[in-house]
Design a protein around this motif. Structure first.
Motif, short mmCIF file in Angstrom:
data_model
loop_
_atom_site.label_atom_id
_atom_site.label_comp_id
_atom_site.label_asym_id
_atom_site.label_seq_id
_atom_site.Cartn_x
_atom_site.Cartn_y
_atom_site.Cartn_z
N SER A 75 82.75 59.88 119.55
CA SER A 75 83.28 59.77 120.90
C SER A 75 84.73 60.25 120.94
CB SER A 75 83.18 58.32 121.38
OG SER A 75 83.73 58.18 122.66
N TRP A 76 85.53 59.81 119.99
CA TRP A 76 86.93 60.23 119.90
C TRP A 76 87.01 61.74 119.68
CZ3 TRP A 76 90.24 62.66 116.52
CH2 TRP A 76 91.60 62.47 116.71
N LEU A 77 86.19 62.27 118.76
CA LEU A 77 86.20 63.69 118.46
C LEU A 77 85.78 64.54 119.65
CD1 LEU A 77 84.80 63.42 114.86
CD2 LEU A 77 87.02 64.42 115.47
N ALA A 78 84.82 64.06 120.45
CA ALA A 78 84.39 64.80 121.64
C ALA A 78 85.57 65.00 122.58
CB ALA A 78 83.26 64.07 122.34
N ASP A 79 86.39 63.97 122.76
CA ASP A 79 87.59 64.10 123.59
C ASP A 79 88.61 65.03 122.95
OD1 ASP A 79 86.65 62.50 125.65
OD2 ASP A 79 87.57 60.68 124.84
N TYR A 80 88.82 64.88 121.65
CA TYR A 80 89.80 65.70 120.93
C TYR A 80 89.44 67.18 121.01
CZ TYR A 80 92.66 67.61 117.24
OH TYR A 80 93.56 68.39 116.54
N PHE A 81 88.17 67.51 120.83
CA PHE A 81 87.74 68.91 120.81
C PHE A 81 87.75 69.55 122.19
CE2 PHE A 81 85.19 68.07 116.69
CZ PHE A 81 86.31 68.36 115.92
N LYS A 82 88.04 68.80 123.23
CA LYS A 82 88.23 69.40 124.55
C LYS A 82 89.53 70.19 124.61
CE LYS A 82 85.68 65.87 127.11
NZ LYS A 82 85.80 64.71 128.01
N SER A 83 90.49 69.82 123.77
CA SER A 83 91.81 70.45 123.79
C SER A 83 92.16 71.21 122.51
CB SER A 83 92.90 69.40 124.02
OG SER A 83 92.69 68.72 125.23
N TYR A 84 91.51 70.89 121.41
CA TYR A 84 91.86 71.47 120.11
C TYR A 84 90.62 71.99 119.42
CZ TYR A 84 96.19 68.92 120.88
OH TYR A 84 97.35 68.43 121.43
N PRO A 85 90.79 73.00 118.53
CA PRO A 85 89.63 73.53 117.81
C PRO A 85 89.16 72.58 116.71
CG PRO A 85 91.61 74.65 117.09
CD PRO A 85 92.01 73.74 118.23
N GLY A 86 87.91 72.71 116.36
CA GLY A 86 87.36 71.93 115.27
C GLY A 86 85.85 71.90 115.34
N VAL A 87 85.26 71.40 114.28
CA VAL A 87 83.81 71.31 114.19
C VAL A 87 83.48 69.99 113.51
CG1 VAL A 87 81.74 72.33 113.14
CG2 VAL A 87 83.56 73.81 113.98
N VAL A 88 82.41 69.35 113.95
CA VAL A 88 81.94 68.14 113.27
C VAL A 88 80.43 68.21 113.12
CG1 VAL A 88 81.72 66.79 115.40
CG2 VAL A 88 82.03 65.61 113.23
N ALA A 89 79.95 67.75 111.98
CA ALA A 89 78.51 67.61 111.74
C ALA A 89 78.26 66.18 111.29
CB ALA A 89 78.05 68.59 110.65
N ALA A 90 77.23 65.58 111.83
CA ALA A 90 76.84 64.23 111.45
C ALA A 90 75.47 64.27 110.79
CB ALA A 90 76.80 63.32 112.68
N SER A 91 75.31 63.51 109.74
CA SER A 91 74.02 63.50 109.06
C SER A 91 73.72 62.10 108.51
CB SER A 91 74.00 64.53 107.92
OG SER A 91 75.06 64.32 107.02
N ASP A 92 72.44 61.86 108.30
CA ASP A 92 72.00 60.62 107.68
C ASP A 92 72.08 60.78 106.17
OD1 ASP A 92 71.29 59.31 110.11
OD2 ASP A 92 69.43 60.45 110.16
N VAL A 93 72.62 59.79 105.49
CA VAL A 93 72.69 59.80 104.03
C VAL A 93 72.27 58.42 103.52
CG1 VAL A 93 74.51 61.56 103.91
CG2 VAL A 93 75.14 59.14 104.00
N ALA A 94 71.98 58.34 102.25
CA ALA A 94 71.70 57.08 101.58
C ALA A 94 72.66 56.97 100.40
CB ALA A 94 70.26 57.03 101.12
N VAL A 95 73.35 55.86 100.30
CA VAL A 95 74.39 55.71 99.27
C VAL A 95 74.11 54.53 98.36
CG1 VAL A 95 76.16 56.77 100.75
CG2 VAL A 95 75.88 54.29 100.75
N MET A 96 74.59 54.64 97.15
CA MET A 96 74.62 53.50 96.24
C MET A 96 75.87 52.69 96.58
SD MET A 96 73.65 55.44 92.71
CE MET A 96 72.99 54.09 91.78
N ARG A 97 75.87 51.42 96.30
CA ARG A 97 77.01 50.55 96.58
C ARG A 97 77.41 50.62 98.06
NH1 ARG A 97 81.23 51.63 91.83
NH2 ARG A 97 81.78 53.24 93.28
N GLY A 98 76.45 50.39 98.90
CA GLY A 98 76.62 50.51 100.35
C GLY A 98 77.74 49.66 100.91
N ASP A 99 78.10 48.56 100.24
CA ASP A 99 79.18 47.71 100.72
C ASP A 99 80.53 48.43 100.73
OD1 ASP A 99 78.84 47.61 97.85
OD2 ASP A 99 80.39 46.07 97.81
N ARG A 100 80.63 49.52 100.01
CA ARG A 100 81.88 50.29 99.97
C ARG A 100 82.01 51.24 101.15
NH1 ARG A 100 84.60 50.59 94.85
NH2 ARG A 100 83.65 49.08 93.45
N PHE A 101 80.95 51.35 101.94
CA PHE A 101 80.93 52.26 103.07
C PHE A 101 80.68 51.51 104.36
CE2 PHE A 101 79.72 54.56 99.29
CZ PHE A 101 80.54 55.68 99.34
#
Length: 101
Positions: A75-101
């Motif tokens: 949501s923050w990035l959508a507003d930011y990219f209205k005025s500034y260049p950039g790219v974002v990709a979101a993906s599903d991942v599975a991690v070990m030690r999930g409490d660290r994330f």
């Protein structure tokens, strides 16, 4: 081995925005992230290469966190990219030690 589902954001921005981006990531719930310097690539306007003479350095920020943190950041990035260049990709991942994330 137990893996925990999380979301990963790959955010490509200009270096002047890094402090604001990192502040936002912490505020929305990401516990950490990694920052890499981008030096060359290709995009909508063709190939680019940083020479260090005029352009602002590019950064790749990789953050892994909860669904809620990811949605708030997007949501923050959508507003930011209205005025500034950039790219974002979101993906599903599975991690070990999930409490660290």
């Amino acid at each position: 081995m137990d893996l925990t589902p999380r979301k990963k954001l790959d955010i490509f921005i200009e270096s002047h925005a890094l402090a604001r981006l990192e502040s936002m990531l912490g505020e929305v719930g990401f516990k950490g992230w990694s920052v890499f310097t981008g030096v060359e690539g290709s995009g909508l306007h063709g190939a680019w290469r940083q020479t260090g003479v005029v352009e602002s350095e590019a950064r790749l920020v990789i953050a892994i966190g909860t669904e809620a943190a990811c949605q708030a950041a997007l949501s923050w990035l959508a507003d930011y990219f209205k005025s500034y260049p950039g790219v974002v990709a979101a993906s599903d991942v599975a991690v070990m030690r999930g409490d660290r994330f």
